[in-house]
Structure formats: structure tokens, C-alpha cells
Design a protein around this motif. Structure first.
Motif, PDB file in Angstrom:
ATOM      1  N   UNK A   1       0.840  -1.202   0.000  1.00  0.00           N
ATOM      2  CA  UNK A   1       0.000   0.000   0.000  1.00  0.00           C
ATOM      3  C   UNK A   1       0.875   1.252   0.000  1.00  0.00           C
ATOM      4  N   UNK A   2       1.942   1.231   0.756  1.00  0.00           N
ATOM      5  CA  UNK A   2       2.852   2.383   0.805  1.00  0.00           C
ATOM      6  C   UNK A   2       3.512   2.621  -0.554  1.00  0.00           C
ATOM      7  N   UNK A   3       3.939   1.547  -1.213  1.00  0.00           N
ATOM      8  CA  UNK A   3       4.572   1.688  -2.535  1.00  0.00           C
ATOM      9  C   UNK A   3       3.601   2.291  -3.541  1.00  0.00           C
TER      10      UNK A   3
ATOM     11  N   UNK B   1       3.042   6.067  -2.830  1.00  0.00           N
ATOM     12  CA  UNK B   1       4.145   6.911  -3.303  1.00  0.00           C
ATOM     13  C   UNK B   1       4.131   7.017  -4.824  1.00  0.00           C
ATOM     14  N   UNK B   2       3.998   5.900  -5.502  1.00  0.00           N
ATOM     15  CA  UNK B   2       4.117   5.890  -6.966  1.00  0.00           C
ATOM     16  C   UNK B   2       2.893   6.450  -7.696  1.00  0.00           C
ATOM     17  N   UNK B   3       1.683   6.190  -7.159  1.00  0.00           N
ATOM     18  CA  UNK B   3       0.464   6.549  -7.889  1.00  0.00           C
ATOM     19  C   UNK B   3      -0.424   7.548  -7.143  1.00  0.00           C
ATOM     20  N   UNK B   4       0.071   8.143  -6.079  1.00  0.00           N
ATOM     21  CA  UNK B   4      -0.708   9.077  -5.264  1.00  0.00           C
ATOM     22  C   UNK B   4      -2.006   8.418  -4.792  1.00  0.00           C
ATOM     23  N   UNK B   5      -1.905   7.143  -4.447  1.00  0.00           N
ATOM     24  CA  UNK B   5      -3.069   6.394  -3.976  1.00  0.00           C
ATOM     25  C   UNK B   5      -3.359   6.759  -2.525  1.00  0.00           C
TER      26      UNK B   5
ATOM     27  N   UNK C   1      -2.055 -12.887   0.612  1.00  0.00           N
ATOM     28  CA  UNK C   1      -2.595 -11.554   0.862  1.00  0.00           C
ATOM     29  C   UNK C   1      -3.613 -11.230  -0.218  1.00  0.00           C
ATOM     30  N   UNK C   2      -4.697 -10.595   0.169  1.00  0.00           N
ATOM     31  CA  UNK C   2      -5.678 -10.088  -0.784  1.00  0.00           C
ATOM     32  C   UNK C   2      -5.628  -8.573  -0.738  1.00  0.00           C
ATOM     33  N   UNK C   3      -5.612  -7.963  -1.895  1.00  0.00           N
ATOM     34  CA  UNK C   3      -5.453  -6.510  -2.018  1.00  0.00           C
ATOM     35  C   UNK C   3      -6.557  -5.977  -2.919  1.00  0.00           C
ATOM     36  N   UNK C   4      -7.153  -4.861  -2.530  1.00  0.00           N
ATOM     37  CA  UNK C   4      -8.229  -4.276  -3.317  1.00  0.00           C
ATOM     38  C   UNK C   4      -7.809  -2.937  -3.904  1.00  0.00           C
ATOM     39  N   UNK C   5      -8.055  -2.777  -5.195  1.00  0.00           N
ATOM     40  CA  UNK C   5      -7.875  -1.506  -5.885  1.00  0.00           C
ATOM     41  C   UNK C   5      -9.255  -0.892  -6.066  1.00  0.00           C
ATOM     42  N   UNK C   6      -9.415   0.325  -5.605  1.00  0.00           N
ATOM     43  CA  UNK C   6     -10.711   0.996  -5.690  1.00  0.00           C
ATOM     44  C   UNK C   6     -10.544   2.306  -6.444  1.00  0.00           C
ATOM     45  N   UNK C   7     -11.476   2.585  -7.349  1.00  0.00           N
ATOM     46  CA  UNK C   7     -11.444   3.840  -8.094  1.00  0.00           C
ATOM     47  C   UNK C   7     -12.861   4.352  -8.257  1.00  0.00           C
TER      48      UNK C   7
ATOM     49  N   UNK D   1      -6.697  -2.067   1.020  1.00  0.00           N
ATOM     50  CA  UNK D   1      -5.997  -1.762  -0.228  1.00  0.00           C
ATOM     51  C   UNK D   1      -5.815  -0.281  -0.408  1.00  0.00           C
ATOM     52  N   UNK D   2      -5.988   0.191  -1.654  1.00  0.00           N
ATOM     53  CA  UNK D   2      -5.830   1.627  -1.935  1.00  0.00           C
ATOM     54  C   UNK D   2      -6.921   2.108  -2.884  1.00  0.00           C
ATOM     55  N   UNK D   3      -7.249   3.382  -2.743  1.00  0.00           N
ATOM     56  CA  UNK D   3      -8.096   4.085  -3.700  1.00  0.00           C
ATOM     57  C   UNK D   3      -7.179   4.901  -4.582  1.00  0.00           C
ATOM     58  N   UNK D   4      -7.464   4.924  -5.867  1.00  0.00           N
ATOM     59  CA  UNK D   4      -6.619   5.695  -6.778  1.00  0.00           C
ATOM     60  C   UNK D   4      -7.428   6.261  -7.926  1.00  0.00           C
ATOM     61  N   UNK D   5      -6.815   7.170  -8.639  1.00  0.00           N
ATOM     62  CA  UNK D   5      -7.476   7.807  -9.772  1.00  0.00           C
ATOM     63  C   UNK D   5      -7.675   6.791 -10.892  1.00  0.00           C
TER      64      UNK D   5
END
Length: 153
Positions: free
Chosen positions: A7-9, A12-16, A71-77, A22-26
Motif C-alpha cells: 500500500x505504501x509503494x 508513493x508511486x500513484x498518489x493512492x 494476501x488479498x489486495x483491493x484496488x478501488x477507483x 488496499x488503496x483508492x486511486x485515480x
């Protein structure tokens, strides 16, 4: 629970923006972030796609799994209702193809560059998307709750 360093990576890389799963991103960086999760962080298994309608648009969520760590990771937009389209992840994970078709069918959200974006649950000629909040319940093939007269008991 996703690894905090992943999540930290992405932050930093995608302004998530991280959240508990997980992370929310554009939407503009969704496909690139997905490839980074697959290639750099080992999330090689596609789990699911879903969407939620909010007052200001739709949230599209993709679930991914790292088979080595489980690990399960969610990408949300988020996408606007009047421009309900986001990049497809079917070319990143083949497993996304049918999940995205289901979201398209039930919510009307388009997936750019999807290899076969068409209805998967409802007939091709069906008008409307049953999981949208503005869906009229009296449409043919639509869900109709049981009435008092029609209730079984």
C-alpha cells in the motif's frame, strides 16, 4: 490483510490513498497500478470485481491475491455517473474478463479495451442495469419483491 509495504509503494508511486484492505486511486492510473501489483508485488491471481453506486458516481473495486503470501489486495477507483467508464484489467489478468462483464451488465459501467464487453447475465436486448439505484422495479425481467397476495407461507 494486504501487506502495508505494498500500500505504501502504491501511495508513493500513484498518489493512492490507503484504506484497510488496499488503496483508492485515480481511474487514469488504475491499469498501471494493477500491472505494478502483478509484476513487482506478486499479485498474480484475480479474485473479483464489483461496484457500488454513490450519490456522486460509482466505485469500482478489483480484488487481487498474492498466491505466495495469500494476501488479498483491493484496488478501488471512482467514476462519474455521466462518464461511467474505466480501464479494463482483463489484459492484465485474464480472470477479470467475466467479472468486468458482470459489472457492465448490472451497473452499466464500461471497461475500456475489454476484449469482449457485452452482457453476461441479461439478454442482449434488455434495457437498463438492475443494480443502479434508478432502475425501475416494474420492468420485465426485473426483480419484483413478493407481494402479500403472492407470498408463500
Amino acid at each position: 490483510m494486504p501487506a502495508p509495504d505494498v500500500a505504501q509503494a502504491l501511495t508513493v508511486r500513484f498518489a493512492a490513498e490507503p484504506f484497510s484492505e488496499g488503496v483508492s486511486l485515480a481511474p487514469e492510473v488504475l491499469a498501471e497500478a494493477a500491472r505494478a501489483l502483478r509484476d513487482a508485488h506478486g499479485y498474480r491471481f484475480y479474485v473479483c470485481a464489483s461496484a457500488t453506486e454513490r450519490a456522486d458516481g460509482f466505485e469500482v473495486v478489483h480484488g487481487l491475491r498474492n498466491p505466495d503470501t495469500m494476501d488479498t489486495f483491493f484496488l478501488r477507483t471512482k467514476v462519474a455517473k455521466d462518464a461511467a467508464e474505466v480501464a479494463s484489467l482483463a489484459l492484465v489478468w485474464a480472470g477479470a474478463e467475466w467479472h468486468e462483464r458482470e459489472v457492465f451488465d448490472l451497473f452499466g459501467i464500461g471497461f475500456r479495451n475489454h476484449p469482449d464487453l457485452r452482457r453476461i447475465l441479461l439478454p442482449d436486448e434488455y434495457d437498463g442495469h438492475p443494480l443502479r439505484k434508478d432502475f425501475a422495479m416494474d420492468r420485465p425481467w426485473g426483480y419484483r419483491p413478493a407481494t402479500r397476495e403472492g407470498a408463500q407461507g
